[in-house]
Design a protein around this motif. Sequence first.
Motif, PDB file in Angstrom:
ATOM      1  N   ILE A 120      48.227 -39.651   5.339  1.00 19.48           N
ATOM      2  CA  ILE A 120      49.160 -38.776   6.047  1.00 19.48           C
ATOM      3  C   ILE A 120      50.497 -39.504   6.225  1.00 19.48           C
ATOM      4  O   ILE A 120      50.578 -40.720   6.089  1.00 19.48           O
ATOM      5  CB  ILE A 120      48.626 -38.353   7.434  1.00 19.48           C
ATOM      6  CG1 ILE A 120      48.435 -39.589   8.340  1.00 19.48           C
ATOM      7  CG2 ILE A 120      47.329 -37.563   7.310  1.00 19.48           C
ATOM      8  CD1 ILE A 120      48.032 -39.242   9.774  1.00 19.48           C
ATOM      9  N   ILE A 121      51.531 -38.728   6.521  1.00 20.48           N
ATOM     10  CA  ILE A 121      52.829 -39.284   6.912  1.00 20.48           C
ATOM     11  C   ILE A 121      53.063 -38.909   8.368  1.00 20.48           C
ATOM     12  O   ILE A 121      52.954 -37.738   8.737  1.00 20.48           O
ATOM     13  CB  ILE A 121      53.975 -38.727   6.047  1.00 20.48           C
ATOM     14  CG1 ILE A 121      53.762 -39.081   4.574  1.00 20.48           C
ATOM     15  CG2 ILE A 121      55.323 -39.266   6.544  1.00 20.48           C
ATOM     16  CD1 ILE A 121      53.881 -40.551   4.271  1.00 20.48           C
ATOM     17  N   VAL A 122      53.366 -39.900   9.194  1.00 21.44           N
ATOM     18  CA  VAL A 122      53.659 -39.641  10.600  1.00 21.44           C
ATOM     19  C   VAL A 122      55.076 -40.099  10.922  1.00 21.44           C
ATOM     20  O   VAL A 122      55.641 -40.968  10.251  1.00 21.44           O
ATOM     21  CB  VAL A 122      52.663 -40.348  11.553  1.00 21.44           C
ATOM     22  CG1 VAL A 122      51.241 -39.848  11.321  1.00 21.44           C
ATOM     23  CG2 VAL A 122      52.720 -41.866  11.377  1.00 21.44           C
ATOM     24  N   GLY A 123      55.636 -39.506  11.954  1.00 18.48           N
ATOM     25  CA  GLY A 123      56.961 -39.899  12.428  1.00 18.48           C
ATOM     26  C   GLY A 123      57.051 -39.687  13.926  1.00 18.48           C
ATOM     27  O   GLY A 123      56.203 -38.996  14.516  1.00 18.48           O
ATOM     28  N   ARG A 124      58.047 -40.258  14.543  1.00 15.16           N
ATOM     29  CA  ARG A 124      58.235 -40.064  15.982  1.00 15.16           C
ATOM     30  C   ARG A 124      58.658 -38.621  16.267  1.00 15.16           C
ATOM     31  O   ARG A 124      59.247 -37.944  15.417  1.00 15.16           O
ATOM     32  CB  ARG A 124      59.296 -41.025  16.528  1.00 15.16           C
ATOM     33  CG  ARG A 124      58.901 -42.498  16.485  1.00 15.16           C
ATOM     34  CD  ARG A 124      59.978 -43.343  17.166  1.00 15.16           C
ATOM     35  NE  ARG A 124      61.303 -43.038  16.647  1.00 15.16           N
ATOM     36  CZ  ARG A 124      61.788 -43.517  15.494  1.00 15.16           C
ATOM     37  NH1 ARG A 124      61.042 -44.330  14.760  1.00 15.16           N
ATOM     38  NH2 ARG A 124      62.994 -43.180  15.094  1.00 15.16           N
ATOM     39  N   LEU A 133      54.049 -39.481  18.544  1.00 19.47           N
ATOM     40  CA  LEU A 133      54.146 -39.293  17.105  1.00 19.47           C
ATOM     41  C   LEU A 133      53.662 -37.904  16.718  1.00 19.47           C
ATOM     42  O   LEU A 133      52.905 -37.272  17.467  1.00 19.47           O
ATOM     43  CB  LEU A 133      53.303 -40.342  16.362  1.00 19.47           C
ATOM     44  CG  LEU A 133      53.624 -41.822  16.580  1.00 19.47           C
ATOM     45  CD1 LEU A 133      52.662 -42.682  15.763  1.00 19.47           C
ATOM     46  CD2 LEU A 133      55.064 -42.140  16.217  1.00 19.47           C
ATOM     47  N   ARG A 134      54.080 -37.468  15.541  1.00 20.83           N
ATOM     48  CA  ARG A 134      53.554 -36.220  14.988  1.00 20.83           C
ATOM     49  C   ARG A 134      53.248 -36.429  13.503  1.00 20.83           C
ATOM     50  O   ARG A 134      53.850 -37.274  12.841  1.00 20.83           O
ATOM     51  CB  ARG A 134      54.533 -35.064  15.162  1.00 20.83           C
ATOM     52  CG  ARG A 134      55.812 -35.163  14.364  1.00 20.83           C
ATOM     53  CD  ARG A 134      56.478 -33.784  14.193  1.00 20.83           C
ATOM     54  NE  ARG A 134      56.691 -33.095  15.434  1.00 20.83           N
ATOM     55  CZ  ARG A 134      57.822 -33.131  16.149  1.00 20.83           C
ATOM     56  NH1 ARG A 134      58.848 -33.850  15.719  1.00 20.83           N
ATOM     57  NH2 ARG A 134      57.945 -32.459  17.254  1.00 20.83           N
ATOM     58  N   VAL A 135      52.305 -35.648  13.023  1.00 21.84           N
ATOM     59  CA  VAL A 135      51.971 -35.683  11.594  1.00 21.84           C
ATOM     60  C   VAL A 135      52.953 -34.784  10.854  1.00 21.84           C
ATOM     61  O   VAL A 135      53.038 -33.590  11.126  1.00 21.84           O
ATOM     62  CB  VAL A 135      50.524 -35.207  11.349  1.00 21.84           C
ATOM     63  CG1 VAL A 135      50.216 -35.240   9.855  1.00 21.84           C
ATOM     64  CG2 VAL A 135      49.533 -36.084  12.100  1.00 21.84           C
ATOM     65  N   LEU A 136      53.682 -35.364   9.915  1.00 21.08           N
ATOM     66  CA  LEU A 136      54.639 -34.594   9.130  1.00 21.08           C
ATOM     67  C   LEU A 136      53.966 -33.884   7.968  1.00 21.08           C
ATOM     68  O   LEU A 136      54.439 -32.843   7.515  1.00 21.08           O
ATOM     69  CB  LEU A 136      55.744 -35.511   8.599  1.00 21.08           C
ATOM     70  CG  LEU A 136      56.545 -36.293   9.651  1.00 21.08           C
ATOM     71  CD1 LEU A 136      57.586 -37.175   8.962  1.00 21.08           C
ATOM     72  CD2 LEU A 136      57.205 -35.360  10.643  1.00 21.08           C
ATOM     73  N   LEU A 151      62.583 -37.503  15.862  1.00 24.66           N
ATOM     74  CA  LEU A 151      63.260 -37.451  14.569  1.00 24.66           C
ATOM     75  C   LEU A 151      63.880 -36.070  14.345  1.00 24.66           C
ATOM     76  O   LEU A 151      63.406 -35.070  14.904  1.00 24.66           O
ATOM     77  CB  LEU A 151      62.263 -37.759  13.442  1.00 24.66           C
ATOM     78  CG  LEU A 151      61.689 -39.184  13.399  1.00 24.66           C
ATOM     79  CD1 LEU A 151      60.610 -39.273  12.323  1.00 24.66           C
ATOM     80  CD2 LEU A 151      62.789 -40.212  13.136  1.00 24.66           C
ATOM     81  N   PRO A 152      64.910 -35.986  13.505  1.00 26.76           N
ATOM     82  CA  PRO A 152      65.554 -34.684  13.244  1.00 26.76           C
ATOM     83  C   PRO A 152      64.784 -33.799  12.265  1.00 26.76           C
ATOM     84  O   PRO A 152      65.309 -32.796  11.794  1.00 26.76           O
ATOM     85  CB  PRO A 152      66.915 -35.094  12.665  1.00 26.76           C
ATOM     86  CG  PRO A 152      66.687 -36.418  12.039  1.00 26.76           C
ATOM     87  CD  PRO A 152      65.653 -37.100  12.903  1.00 26.76           C
ATOM     88  N   TYR A 153      63.546 -34.183  11.922  1.00 25.88           N
ATOM     89  CA  TYR A 153      62.713 -33.365  11.047  1.00 25.88           C
ATOM     90  C   TYR A 153      61.284 -33.367  11.596  1.00 25.88           C
ATOM     91  O   TYR A 153      60.811 -34.346  12.139  1.00 25.88           O
ATOM     92  CB  TYR A 153      62.744 -33.875   9.602  1.00 25.88           C
ATOM     93  CG  TYR A 153      62.780 -35.383   9.471  1.00 25.88           C
ATOM     94  CD1 TYR A 153      61.613 -36.146   9.462  1.00 25.88           C
ATOM     95  CD2 TYR A 153      64.002 -36.052   9.354  1.00 25.88           C
ATOM     96  CE1 TYR A 153      61.653 -37.525   9.339  1.00 25.88           C
ATOM     97  CE2 TYR A 153      64.050 -37.431   9.229  1.00 25.88           C
ATOM     98  CZ  TYR A 153      62.872 -38.165   9.228  1.00 25.88           C
ATOM     99  OH  TYR A 153      62.917 -39.528   9.114  1.00 25.88           O
ATOM    100  N   LYS A 154      60.621 -32.210  11.453  1.00 24.08           N
ATOM    101  CA  LYS A 154      59.304 -32.025  12.068  1.00 24.08           C
ATOM    102  C   LYS A 154      58.165 -31.946  11.062  1.00 24.08           C
ATOM    103  O   LYS A 154      56.992 -31.925  11.450  1.00 24.08           O
ATOM    104  CB  LYS A 154      59.308 -30.751  12.928  1.00 24.08           C
ATOM    105  CG  LYS A 154      60.300 -30.809  14.084  1.00 24.08           C
ATOM    106  CD  LYS A 154      60.270 -29.527  14.888  1.00 24.08           C
ATOM    107  CE  LYS A 154      61.272 -29.589  16.046  1.00 24.08           C
ATOM    108  NZ  LYS A 154      61.285 -28.317  16.824  1.00 24.08           N
ATOM    109  N   ASN A 155      58.482 -31.866   9.781  1.00 24.67           N
ATOM    110  CA  ASN A 155      57.446 -31.819   8.758  1.00 24.67           C
ATOM    111  C   ASN A 155      58.008 -32.386   7.447  1.00 24.67           C
ATOM    112  O   ASN A 155      59.203 -32.732   7.372  1.00 24.67           O
ATOM    113  CB  ASN A 155      56.901 -30.399   8.565  1.00 24.67           C
ATOM    114  CG  ASN A 155      58.008 -29.404   8.256  1.00 24.67           C
ATOM    115  OD1 ASN A 155      58.835 -29.632   7.369  1.00 24.67           O
ATOM    116  ND2 ASN A 155      58.037 -28.291   8.984  1.00 24.67           N
ATOM    117  N   ILE A 156      57.179 -32.492   6.441  1.00 21.95           N
ATOM    118  CA  ILE A 156      57.593 -33.099   5.181  1.00 21.95           C
ATOM    119  C   ILE A 156      58.708 -32.309   4.500  1.00 21.95           C
ATOM    120  O   ILE A 156      59.650 -32.889   3.946  1.00 21.95           O
ATOM    121  CB  ILE A 156      56.378 -33.238   4.223  1.00 21.95           C
ATOM    122  CG1 ILE A 156      55.483 -34.381   4.695  1.00 21.95           C
ATOM    123  CG2 ILE A 156      56.822 -33.484   2.792  1.00 21.95           C
ATOM    124  CD1 ILE A 156      56.148 -35.753   4.679  1.00 21.95           C
TER     125      ILE A 156
END
Length: 319
Positions: A122-126, A213-216, A129-134
């Motif tokens: 998976i790809i995760v991000g804080r 964190l959220r899963v992108l 961030l200015p984006y919520k998914n891939i």
Amino acid sequence: MRYLKFIAGLSLGLIAALGAAHAEQPTRIVVPFAAGGGTDQYVRILASELTKRGMQIIVENKPGASGIVAADYVAKSRPDGRTVLVSSLGTLANNTILFDKLPYDPVKDFAPVSQIAYQPAIIVGRTDLPYKNIKEMVEYAKLHPGKINRGSPGSAILTNLAPMSFEKSIGISTTHVPFNGDTPALQALLGGQIDIDGTSITGSLPYIRSGQLRVLGVMDNRRLSQVPEAPTFKEMGYDVQAVLWYSLSVPAATPKAAIERLNHAVNQVIADPEFVTRAHAIGMEPRGGTPEELAKFVRTEFDRWVPLLQSLNLPKQGQ
């Protein structure tokens, strides 16, 4: 005659004592990543269950150089079935392409024992961030070339290679920052040193549940039960599937009886419904099998990913 009987009895007693001492020696399972990461968590649950069944298990963490430190250590250990490597695509295949010279041979120096688990990358991000998914991340990357720093648990690990392949296929690039395991990478992500991280749900789940964190995106054809709100890459229009797998390997000269004994014990645990429930709770899907099945599976994965690595023309790394 009595003297000879005494010597014979003494010898038998010493042999029995030595045998008992050997039987009580612990089995060391060597994890090539830092403590606290997803793989480490799962292996410790497995070790706990094996201990309950009469085996003495010690989990040792030997992170470094995309698994090379741990793999080399196990390859050069005594082949008695008591030093076991948690092996994966990186240690058994990809390191041969990514590194100029390895201190071990992934084919000749190891014998397969069993698969133990798998899970999608998976790809995760804080969440700031200015984006919520891939899909949104891709759009951001196209507008801001070179602005995204991407972490991973190591260069040869699928959670780096799959994102790298994805980026190349759609024409974007991020700056890769490798770490010695999941935990350091996730801490760097939380601290703002990197922007996104290629990982698994196991190590990142507590931070996702806490809202940090959220899963992108999930690199599989179905969503994860632990985070059903997280979309898959395929749902967002990208044909990407990458599954992390984990197995056990021992030094090549390990006796077949020792391998079969360990295989039997591990597969007993993996088949236990209570163990499966505990594994699912941290995002792992238990999967066992025979040594022969593992050998065949590794060959298939080698043939899939190594040519891809070669096509990327990556510079060879030192150690």
